[in-house]
Structure formats: C-alpha cells, structure tokens
Design an enzyme around this catalytic site. Structure first.
Site, PDB file in Angstrom:
ATOM      1  N   HIS A   1     -52.594 -21.429  28.764  1.00 52.76           N
ATOM      2  CA  HIS A   1     -51.659 -21.369  27.644  1.00 52.76           C
ATOM      3  C   HIS A   1     -51.358 -22.777  27.150  1.00 52.76           C
ATOM      4  O   HIS A   1     -51.519 -23.758  27.862  1.00 52.76           O
ATOM      5  CB  HIS A   1     -50.363 -20.636  28.019  1.00 52.76           C
ATOM      6  CG  HIS A   1     -49.350 -21.507  28.692  1.00 52.76           C
ATOM      7  ND1 HIS A   1     -48.428 -22.251  27.987  1.00 52.76           N
ATOM      8  CD2 HIS A   1     -49.121 -21.785  29.983  1.00 52.76           C
ATOM      9  CE1 HIS A   1     -47.667 -22.930  28.836  1.00 52.76           C
ATOM     10  NE2 HIS A   1     -48.080 -22.664  30.062  1.00 52.76           N
ATOM     11  N   CYS A   2     -50.926 -22.835  25.891  1.00 52.48           N
ATOM     12  CA  CYS A   2     -50.495 -24.103  25.307  1.00 52.48           C
ATOM     13  C   CYS A   2     -49.148 -23.856  24.630  1.00 52.48           C
ATOM     14  O   CYS A   2     -48.363 -23.048  25.125  1.00 52.48           O
ATOM     15  CB  CYS A   2     -51.553 -24.635  24.330  1.00 52.48           C
ATOM     16  SG  CYS A   2     -51.928 -23.520  22.969  1.00 52.48           S
ATOM     17  N   GLN A   3     -48.886 -24.518  23.536  1.00 52.70           N
ATOM     18  CA  GLN A   3     -47.618 -24.310  22.845  1.00 52.70           C
ATOM     19  C   GLN A   3     -47.650 -23.028  22.013  1.00 52.70           C
ATOM     20  O   GLN A   3     -46.728 -22.244  22.057  1.00 52.70           O
ATOM     21  CB  GLN A   3     -47.294 -25.526  21.955  1.00 52.70           C
ATOM     22  CG  GLN A   3     -45.891 -25.512  21.365  1.00 52.70           C
ATOM     23  CD  GLN A   3     -44.786 -25.679  22.395  1.00 52.70           C
ATOM     24  OE1 GLN A   3     -44.988 -26.184  23.492  1.00 52.70           O
ATOM     25  NE2 GLN A   3     -43.592 -25.218  22.054  1.00 52.70           N
TER      26      GLN A   3
END
Length: 120
Positions: free
Chosen positions: A82-84
């Site tokens: 996951h990222c932002q």
C-alpha cells in the site's frame, strides 16, 4: 512477462480481516519515510517503492537481517502493498508479481482511506 489479471486490489474490509486474523500477513508500506513518519497502518513494514524489487529479490536470510521479518514464500496469499492513495502500491504489486509473487495484492485505498476509516 505480462502482469496477469489476478493482480488484484484488496478492500479496506478485506485488509482489516487479514490484520485481525494476523497470522502471516506481510503488509508493505511503500511510501516515503516522511509519509510514514506522519502515520502508518499498525503492523506494516516500510520498504519504499523504489526498493521493492531489490528487497524481494534478496535471499531469505538477507531479507530477515535487513527488515526483521521472514521473507514470504512466492506462493503466499498474504502479501499486500500500500501507499498513500494506490498508485505506488499498484506499481509495487506489479513488481512483486513480476518476481513471482503470484498472489501479491494492492490495498488501493491506501493510507488515506485507512486513516479515514480507522479513525472513526
């Protein structure tokens, strides 16, 4: 090698269920250190997106030494990036699939969605 269509996104609810079950999930946060310093999903491992290929190409011993956790097997069903907001997480997932992680998934909602939902 083309990335297959089973590179799938995972929902907040599915991720929450995996975290609650808690056995072998490796949740990889691919954001920058500055982003991680502002908040993170509990239990996530920080590996910046530009280091994912190198990290998941390491032998298991080197991976454990560097990151403090076991390197997941290629057939693990509990590898989530996951990222932002989803784009870097998707890129990291594609990288992992290219390395042979057939079930790698992307939490498309990212930390933004997590912080909104988990903060309620």
């Amino acid at each position: 090698m083309a990335v297959s269509a089973n590179t799938c996104d995972i929902s907040y609810e599915d991720l929450r269920a995996l975290l609650d079950k808690g056995q072998n999930l490796l949740l990889v946060d691919v954001r920058t250190q500055e982003e991680v310093d502002k908040g993170r999903i509990p239990g996530s491992l920080h590996i910046p997106v530009n280091a994912v290929e190198e990290a998941f190409s390491m032998d298991p011993e080197a991976f454990r030494t560097k990151y403090g956790v076991a390197k997941p097997p290629l057939d693990t069903s509990e590898l989530v990036f996951h990222c932002q907001m989803g784009k870097r997480g998707s890129a990291a997932t594609s990288t992992a699939v290219g390395l042979g992680y057939v079930n790698a998934r992307n939490y498309a909602g990212g930390y933004k969605q997590w912080s909104e939902k988990a903060g309620r």
